[in-house]
Design an enzyme around this catalytic site. Structure first.
Site, PDB file in Angstrom:
ATOM      1  N   ALA C 239       4.074  -8.796  -3.900  1.00 33.87           N
ATOM      2  CA  ALA C 239       4.434  -7.952  -2.756  1.00 33.87           C
ATOM      3  C   ALA C 239       3.553  -6.709  -2.676  1.00 33.87           C
ATOM      4  O   ALA C 239       2.727  -6.442  -3.560  1.00 33.87           O
ATOM      5  CB  ALA C 239       5.904  -7.580  -2.835  1.00 33.87           C
ATOM      6  N   HIS C 240       3.748  -5.940  -1.620  1.00 36.68           N
ATOM      7  CA  HIS C 240       2.951  -4.739  -1.352  1.00 36.68           C
ATOM      8  C   HIS C 240       3.078  -3.710  -2.470  1.00 36.68           C
ATOM      9  O   HIS C 240       4.131  -3.512  -3.036  1.00 36.68           O
ATOM     10  CB  HIS C 240       3.383  -4.123  -0.023  1.00 36.68           C
ATOM     11  CG  HIS C 240       4.815  -3.676   0.002  1.00 36.68           C
ATOM     12  ND1 HIS C 240       5.190  -2.385  -0.253  1.00 36.68           N
ATOM     13  CD2 HIS C 240       5.953  -4.356   0.249  1.00 36.68           C
ATOM     14  CE1 HIS C 240       6.489  -2.294  -0.149  1.00 36.68           C
ATOM     15  NE2 HIS C 240       6.990  -3.473   0.158  1.00 36.68           N
TER      16      HIS C 240
END
Lengths: 344, 344, 344
Positions: C239-240
């Site tokens: 994820a980010h």
């Protein structure tokens, strides 16, 4: 490109304290902010970090305006929501002119308006319709008779099988698959399987965003439905004939089996699974990695475990699970004591 | 395109009751059926729904022919199997003429017969061979020396690495990856890893279907084997040197680690995992989200949990797990009682 | 192409026993080895299999040189590491001349050196830079201003969004997605969500390998970081704003939620999940299918379960979990006994 703090406050609907004339060149988090940046304060436990930040200005909640900062601030109602607007100001990626690549393959019977973009090596098949303002990047496949609405963003490599229907303002990230066949086979007596053809489609309503490499299978008959405002993360499996209710949010690598219906504003954690043919009520919360096996009628319930049970119940049981060896010892001790007391 | 009910019955091998001359324009489920449609009755608990359906005809099992319907029916031996045939009649997608796109990249040393389809921007590499009747859609990559059999359907975006071998009647959905390197590294003393090259391949036998975004890694040496009739759902991981036995069915997001062998007619639930170097006997059933860590020698066993244990055993233990707080209270009560009785 | 055993020993740094002049045409495992092949002995429990193998030569650890084989051997320090070198000798795939396809779409402002390869239908966007010796296969998308270092291999269908930065000697398998938007939305009062734009990027350091269909999201602001030597398997979610430390290895279908930092030389099992905003210390080991919910400060810990607890603790508890019905019976028996003894 720089903007004055005043101008930014005006665009995101906030109130400036301090010098509104300073020029801001970018947005950043507290830790990485440099001179010229506006940083944001999401939580008041980061106040000290904010004081020592290199940022030239600060975005914060209006309840925190009492904190005294040396740099100018913009106070807003909802920091998260304004942060989205703030970052948008510096995000210039998807503006710019529309362009239809000469290296795209566009069928003669497809409808492609002038004010849209089609990237190199994209395929727009017979009978497909693309809405105004939509940007379709390279390597995208738009199948026969697919309808794509207005102002959509379809990133490189996404494949949309025939007959699927997309609304407006939809974002599909790279290599999303929409409308692949559902996993349906009729078992035969000799142990082999006969494929059940899938002649339904997928319907995606407005304002939906779907993450990279997520798959939404087409219905056997009828439609797999993704309702307005749904947000799906990456690598999610949505099986045939599923319906996902308005504004439901699903985290990465979760999977929904065939014909299950999720209500509105549900939240499904990462790697969770939901078996087929269930109905989940509105605002159902499913903890990451859970496996939901039962329908729910009451809204606002919360689930955990595999198979999933009530969230609090699961946590209480798990607290004891961690100490099962201790529990076993206590039983053993009781057995010995009782044995002694009975033999004495 | 419409067909008389008689004609449909003839094609799927069923027996008409009522007016066989009516024209049928499509197939549908009971709920969504409209005038002109034939709907199907899978389970006799839907009999009332069938009576109130808008359908013009009904497909049902011959054991249910006693139920009296106002509309004509076709009675068949196996509803699921006939349903597949029924829907096929209205599925016209993959018929039609063959066409080799002028926008495909086909190596001079590749063998591509006239009666196959190659979509725009597909790449057919040196030494590759495509079978007759096979349809390769756009954005597909067929690597060097790959052999694809007859009558296969390879959907947009699928990538097949060099040297892999596919049989006949295979369906690969969009963005399937066949033959990527296995995850093998030799740990070195300094904490880094040296890549182990993978010079094996993947062999896929006849009648296999593989769902969107599933990955099948090539063998380090030798072949990763997908046997005849295997059905894989979406987003599945099949690691290097795995062998999946005939007619085994695996649901979405499951993963099989390196060198594991599954027997014939196994069923693996969604999001289940199987560790490497195992042998699972024929007809092994693995519940969704389970994590199998041991080989099995006996066929027809059923597994659940992480790590997976006997299915019934898991359910019995889980029933108590849900009530662990109660169990703990009972132990505490016993301790107190025994304490009292000893001190009295 | 064949090589003498002596020549192979020289290249991999091993010592020949027996006839070094024999010609070797390929490498194989013990089971599948044919005449002319060199097979390898990883573990001394396979000694009998080695004796009955069809192989013409054997690679083994120098500690096992005492075993007496009828065929010539090469003894090495580290069998796994030498195996990688051995197989490389017979792996000719990625050598050969560089070639820039005339069917690629290369922006005028992109920098593409002569000694690199760009496959058919690849897209190299404005401002992108490709390093020398890098091979980019067909259907790859290199976004605006992306920098790709030297000697990288980017397999067909991989998509790299704008502004991402890749070091040298990186391998990205087919349909990897680098730099898609993170899953970030501000909840609004009406139940809808406002997208938080992601204007950060992904930075991938040297010597990283990423498996097919894996996704690495870009940072909201700043960079998602994949440090030097990291190895990611297939279908993984990163994820980010995640940071994965040097030489960390993650197995297939695992997922790391937003802003979590993994230390160096960690090992994450398949289908494991790690929640957001955690810090995991160096050399943390996470068992397959576990769900990590807490940060760790101490290196070298091992975790299992969902939620994950200490590995040994989990196994001890699970051993009792399997017998919970028995434990419950013992409690019931105690209750009865105590009831009898009190009423007597």
């Amino acid at each position: 490109m720089t903007y004055t703090l005043e101008k930014i406050a005006e665009q995101i609907g906030g109130k400036v304290s301090g010098d509104g004339k300073i020029e801001i060149s970018g947005a950043s988090d507290l830790q990485n902010a440099q001179k010229g940046h506006i940083a944001f304060l999401i939580n008041n436990k980061y106040v000290d970090q904010a004081r020592s930040s290199q940022a030239s200005a600060l975005l914060l909640g209006k309840d925190w305006s009492d904190f005294d900062f040396d740099i100018p601030t913009i106070a807003v109602e909802n920091v998260y929501s304004s942060l989205a607007d703030l970052i948008s100001i510096f995000d210039v990626e998807h503006s710019g002119d529309f362009h239809i690549s000469s290296m795209a393959s566009i069928a003669r019977t497809a409808f492609v308006p002038d004010n849209c973009s089609i990237g190199p090596f994209a395929v727009i098949s017979e009978g497909a319709t693309i809405g105004e303002g939509t940007r379709i990047y390279g390597h995208v496949h738009i199948g026969k008779n697919v309808r794509v609405g207005k102002n959509c963003l379809i990133y490189p490599g996404t494949k949309i099988y025939r007959d699927c229907i997309l609304g407006d303002n939809i974002i599909l990230h790279s290599n999303v698959i929409i409308g692949s066949d559902g996993f349906g086979f009729a078992p035969l007596k000799d142990g082999t399987f006969k494929k059940i053809p899938h002649i339904g489609n997928v319907v995606i309503e407005d304002d939906v965003e779907i993450g990279a490499n997520t798959v939404v299978d087409r219905a056997t008959l009828g439609s797999t439905m993704i309702r307005k405002g749904v947000k799906l993360d990456n690598l999610i499996q949505v099986a045939h004939n599923v319906e996902i209710g308005k504004n439901t949010v699903i985290a990465a690598q979760a999977g929904i089996a065939g014909s299950t219906k999720l209500g509105e504003n549900c939240q499904v954690g990462g790697q969770a699974g939901i078996v087929g043919h269930l109905n989940l009520a509105d605002r159902t919360l499913i903890q990451a990695q859970s496996g939901v096996t039962k329908s729910t009628k009451k809204p606002d319930t919360k689930w955990y475990g595999s198979p999933a049970i009530d969230y609090d119940n699961y946590l209480k049981s798990f607290a004891i699970y961690k100490n099962l060896p201790d529990l076993q010892s206590r039983i053993l001790k009781l057995e010995k004591l009782l044995d002694q007391s009975r033999s004495s």
